[in-house]
Write a protein that holds these residues in place. Structure first.
Motif, PDB file in Angstrom:
ATOM      1  N   LEU A 244       0.824  -1.211   0.000  1.00  0.00           N
ATOM      2  CA  LEU A 244       0.000   0.000   0.000  1.00  0.00           C
ATOM      3  C   LEU A 244       0.858   1.261   0.000  1.00  0.00           C
ATOM      4  CD1 LEU A 244      -2.970  -0.978   2.347  1.00  0.00           C
ATOM      5  CD2 LEU A 244      -2.896  -0.948  -0.147  1.00  0.00           C
ATOM      6  N   SER A 245       2.039   1.198   0.608  1.00  0.00           N
ATOM      7  CA  SER A 245       2.925   2.370   0.613  1.00  0.00           C
ATOM      8  C   SER A 245       3.384   2.703  -0.809  1.00  0.00           C
ATOM      9  CB  SER A 245       4.122   2.133   1.532  1.00  0.00           C
ATOM     10  OG  SER A 245       4.828   0.985   1.133  1.00  0.00           O
ATOM     11  N   GLU A 246       3.654   1.677  -1.618  1.00  0.00           N
ATOM     12  CA  GLU A 246       4.030   1.905  -3.012  1.00  0.00           C
ATOM     13  C   GLU A 246       2.840   2.413  -3.820  1.00  0.00           C
ATOM     14  OE1 GLU A 246       5.703  -1.749  -4.466  1.00  0.00           O
ATOM     15  OE2 GLU A 246       7.466  -1.585  -3.175  1.00  0.00           O
ATOM     16  N   PHE A 247       1.658   1.894  -3.507  1.00  0.00           N
ATOM     17  CA  PHE A 247       0.463   2.334  -4.222  1.00  0.00           C
ATOM     18  C   PHE A 247       0.157   3.802  -3.903  1.00  0.00           C
ATOM     19  CE2 PHE A 247      -4.219   2.419  -4.996  1.00  0.00           C
ATOM     20  CZ  PHE A 247      -4.133   2.277  -6.374  1.00  0.00           C
ATOM     21  N   LYS A 248       0.458   4.233  -2.691  1.00  0.00           N
ATOM     22  CA  LYS A 248       0.282   5.642  -2.306  1.00  0.00           C
ATOM     23  C   LYS A 248       1.111   6.534  -3.227  1.00  0.00           C
ATOM     24  CE  LYS A 248       0.506   8.626   1.812  1.00  0.00           C
ATOM     25  NZ  LYS A 248       0.664   9.837   1.080  1.00  0.00           N
ATOM     26  N   GLN A 249       2.327   6.108  -3.559  1.00  0.00           N
ATOM     27  CA  GLN A 249       3.183   6.868  -4.472  1.00  0.00           C
ATOM     28  C   GLN A 249       2.605   6.903  -5.885  1.00  0.00           C
ATOM     29  OE1 GLN A 249       7.057   5.101  -4.154  1.00  0.00           O
ATOM     30  NE2 GLN A 249       7.338   5.763  -2.020  1.00  0.00           N
ATOM     31  N   ILE A 250       2.021   5.795  -6.313  1.00  0.00           N
ATOM     32  CA  ILE A 250       1.386   5.732  -7.638  1.00  0.00           C
ATOM     33  C   ILE A 250       0.207   6.699  -7.692  1.00  0.00           C
ATOM     34  CG2 ILE A 250       0.055   4.240  -9.188  1.00  0.00           C
ATOM     35  CD1 ILE A 250       1.948   1.941  -8.151  1.00  0.00           C
ATOM     36  N   LEU A 251      -0.563   6.742  -6.607  1.00  0.00           N
ATOM     37  CA  LEU A 251      -1.685   7.683  -6.543  1.00  0.00           C
ATOM     38  C   LEU A 251      -1.176   9.122  -6.620  1.00  0.00           C
ATOM     39  CD1 LEU A 251      -3.827   5.977  -3.761  1.00  0.00           C
ATOM     40  CD2 LEU A 251      -4.402   6.128  -6.192  1.00  0.00           C
ATOM     41  N   ALA A 252      -0.101   9.409  -5.904  1.00  0.00           N
ATOM     42  CA  ALA A 252       0.463  10.764  -5.909  1.00  0.00           C
ATOM     43  C   ALA A 252       0.904  11.172  -7.315  1.00  0.00           C
ATOM     44  CB  ALA A 252       1.631  10.853  -4.931  1.00  0.00           C
ATOM     45  N   LYS A 253       1.499  10.234  -8.071  1.00  0.00           N
ATOM     46  CA  LYS A 253       1.924  10.524  -9.446  1.00  0.00           C
ATOM     47  C   LYS A 253       0.730  10.835 -10.348  1.00  0.00           C
ATOM     48  CE  LYS A 253       6.139   7.784  -9.309  1.00  0.00           C
ATOM     49  NZ  LYS A 253       6.818   6.554  -9.759  1.00  0.00           N
ATOM     50  N   SER A 254      -0.455  10.322  -9.962  1.00  0.00           N
ATOM     51  CA  SER A 254      -1.682  10.579 -10.731  1.00  0.00           C
ATOM     52  C   SER A 254      -2.489  11.725 -10.132  1.00  0.00           C
ATOM     53  CB  SER A 254      -2.537   9.316 -10.782  1.00  0.00           C
ATOM     54  OG  SER A 254      -1.866   8.292 -11.452  1.00  0.00           O
ATOM     55  N   ASN A 255      -1.839  12.511  -9.248  1.00  0.00           N
ATOM     56  CA  ASN A 255      -2.480  13.668  -8.602  1.00  0.00           C
ATOM     57  C   ASN A 255      -3.714  13.292  -7.795  1.00  0.00           C
ATOM     58  OD1 ASN A 255      -0.570  15.528  -9.619  1.00  0.00           O
ATOM     59  ND2 ASN A 255      -1.649  15.559 -11.574  1.00  0.00           N
ATOM     60  N   ILE A 256      -3.662  12.146  -7.140  1.00  0.00           N
ATOM     61  CA  ILE A 256      -4.747  11.714  -6.257  1.00  0.00           C
ATOM     62  C   ILE A 256      -4.217  11.763  -4.832  1.00  0.00           C
ATOM     63  CG2 ILE A 256      -6.264   9.802  -5.600  1.00  0.00           C
ATOM     64  CD1 ILE A 256      -6.163   8.915  -8.547  1.00  0.00           C
ATOM     65  N   THR A 257      -4.872  12.548  -3.990  1.00  0.00           N
ATOM     66  CA  THR A 257      -4.420  12.677  -2.610  1.00  0.00           C
ATOM     67  C   THR A 257      -4.766  11.408  -1.841  1.00  0.00           C
ATOM     68  OG1 THR A 257      -6.504  13.708  -1.954  1.00  0.00           O
ATOM     69  CG2 THR A 257      -4.720  15.173  -2.608  1.00  0.00           C
ATOM     70  N   SER A 258      -3.858  11.022  -0.928  1.00  0.00           N
ATOM     71  CA  SER A 258      -4.105   9.841  -0.107  1.00  0.00           C
ATOM     72  C   SER A 258      -3.305   9.958   1.178  1.00  0.00           C
ATOM     73  CB  SER A 258      -3.732   8.564  -0.863  1.00  0.00           C
ATOM     74  OG  SER A 258      -2.360   8.571  -1.185  1.00  0.00           O
ATOM     75  N   GLU A 259      -3.772   9.288   2.225  1.00  0.00           N
ATOM     76  CA  GLU A 259      -3.060   9.268   3.501  1.00  0.00           C
ATOM     77  C   GLU A 259      -3.403   7.991   4.251  1.00  0.00           C
ATOM     78  OE1 GLU A 259      -5.878  11.674   6.571  1.00  0.00           O
ATOM     79  OE2 GLU A 259      -4.760  12.896   5.134  1.00  0.00           O
ATOM     80  N   PHE A 260      -2.448   7.538   5.065  1.00  0.00           N
ATOM     81  CA  PHE A 260      -2.660   6.356   5.895  1.00  0.00           C
ATOM     82  C   PHE A 260      -3.288   6.751   7.215  1.00  0.00           C
ATOM     83  CE2 PHE A 260       0.597   4.323   3.233  1.00  0.00           C
ATOM     84  CZ  PHE A 260      -0.026   3.111   2.996  1.00  0.00           C
ATOM     85  N   SER A 261      -4.210   5.931   7.669  1.00  0.00           N
ATOM     86  CA  SER A 261      -4.804   6.113   8.983  1.00  0.00           C
ATOM     87  C   SER A 261      -5.291   4.749   9.462  1.00  0.00           C
ATOM     88  CB  SER A 261      -5.965   7.102   8.919  1.00  0.00           C
ATOM     89  OG  SER A 261      -6.578   7.224  10.179  1.00  0.00           O
ATOM     90  N   GLY A 262      -4.685   4.238  10.541  1.00  0.00           N
ATOM     91  CA  GLY A 262      -5.102   2.955  11.095  1.00  0.00           C
ATOM     92  C   GLY A 262      -4.936   1.785  10.148  1.00  0.00           C
ATOM     93  N   GLY A 263      -3.906   1.799   9.308  1.00  0.00           N
ATOM     94  CA  GLY A 263      -3.667   0.701   8.369  1.00  0.00           C
ATOM     95  C   GLY A 263      -4.510   0.773   7.110  1.00  0.00           C
ATOM     96  N   VAL A 264      -5.267   1.851   6.957  1.00  0.00           N
ATOM     97  CA  VAL A 264      -6.121   2.034   5.781  1.00  0.00           C
ATOM     98  C   VAL A 264      -5.574   3.192   4.963  1.00  0.00           C
ATOM     99  CG1 VAL A 264      -8.459   2.581   4.989  1.00  0.00           C
ATOM    100  CG2 VAL A 264      -8.145   1.203   7.045  1.00  0.00           C
ATOM    101  N   LEU A 265      -5.501   3.017   3.655  1.00  0.00           N
ATOM    102  CA  LEU A 265      -5.088   4.087   2.757  1.00  0.00           C
ATOM    103  C   LEU A 265      -6.354   4.802   2.292  1.00  0.00           C
ATOM    104  CD1 LEU A 265      -2.858   5.546   1.201  1.00  0.00           C
ATOM    105  CD2 LEU A 265      -3.069   3.801  -0.579  1.00  0.00           C
ATOM    106  N   TRP A 266      -6.537   6.016   2.779  1.00  0.00           N
ATOM    107  CA  TRP A 266      -7.711   6.815   2.420  1.00  0.00           C
ATOM    108  C   TRP A 266      -7.365   7.705   1.242  1.00  0.00           C
ATOM    109  CZ3 TRP A 266     -12.366   5.903   4.452  1.00  0.00           C
ATOM    110  CH2 TRP A 266     -12.418   5.178   5.634  1.00  0.00           C
ATOM    111  N   CYS A 267      -8.212   7.706   0.216  1.00  0.00           N
ATOM    112  CA  CYS A 267      -7.965   8.478  -0.994  1.00  0.00           C
ATOM    113  C   CYS A 267      -9.106   9.461  -1.233  1.00  0.00           C
ATOM    114  CB  CYS A 267      -7.879   7.556  -2.212  1.00  0.00           C
ATOM    115  SG  CYS A 267      -6.792   6.166  -2.021  1.00  0.00           S
ATOM    116  N   CYS A 268      -8.808  10.471  -2.037  1.00  0.00           N
ATOM    117  CA  CYS A 268      -9.823  11.412  -2.505  1.00  0.00           C
ATOM    118  C   CYS A 268     -10.615  12.012  -1.346  1.00  0.00           C
ATOM    119  CB  CYS A 268     -10.738  10.758  -3.527  1.00  0.00           C
ATOM    120  SG  CYS A 268      -9.859  10.039  -4.919  1.00  0.00           S
ATOM    121  N   ASN A 269      -9.900  12.626  -0.403  1.00  0.00           N
ATOM    122  CA  ASN A 269     -10.519  13.281   0.757  1.00  0.00           C
ATOM    123  C   ASN A 269     -11.349  12.328   1.603  1.00  0.00           C
ATOM    124  OD1 ASN A 269      -9.414  15.840   0.091  1.00  0.00           O
ATOM    125  ND2 ASN A 269     -11.032  16.120  -1.426  1.00  0.00           N
TER     126      ASN A 269
END
Length: 105
Positions: A43-68
């Motif tokens: 999921l940490s690598e996928f977070k970087q892929i999302l960032a390259k596609s201008n999609i905001t994301s953040e980890f919280s409690g083991g969950v990757l939350w995207c798009c606000n």
């Protein structure tokens, strides 16, 4: 105005034009296999892929939350990755990026 006259001659119809095409169910012994996703996604690598596609994301409690916080991506006990969220254009874009990380058989 002239009245329209109908011809009493029978119209020839090609047999091919009168065929009705239907879909038939497959035989039970020819069922396709279950879909298999090949890759061990981090999921940490996928977070970087999302960032390259201008999609905001953040980890919280083991969950990757995207798009606000409208889309959640998590790994469950079986090792599978789950994507949850409201059906939207963002959801389908994140799902497409997720699927691109796998070889799907």
């Amino acid at each position: 105005d002239k009245p329209i006259s109908m011809s009493s001659d029978l119209m020839e119809v090609d047999e091919e034009e009168t065929k009705i095409l239907t879909l038939e169910p497959t035989l039970t012994n020819n069922l396709p296999h279950d879909t298999v996703f090949i890759n061990e996604l981090k999921l940490s690598e996928f977070k970087q892929i999302l960032a390259k596609s201008n999609i905001t994301s953040e980890f919280s409690g083991g969950v990757l939350w995207c798009c606000n916080g409208t889309i959640a991506i998590r790994r469950v006990e079986s090792g599978r990755v789950l994507i949850e969220g409201c059906i939207s254009e963002d959801y389908y874009k994140v799902r497409e990026l997720l699927y691109e990380q796998y070889a799907i058989l």
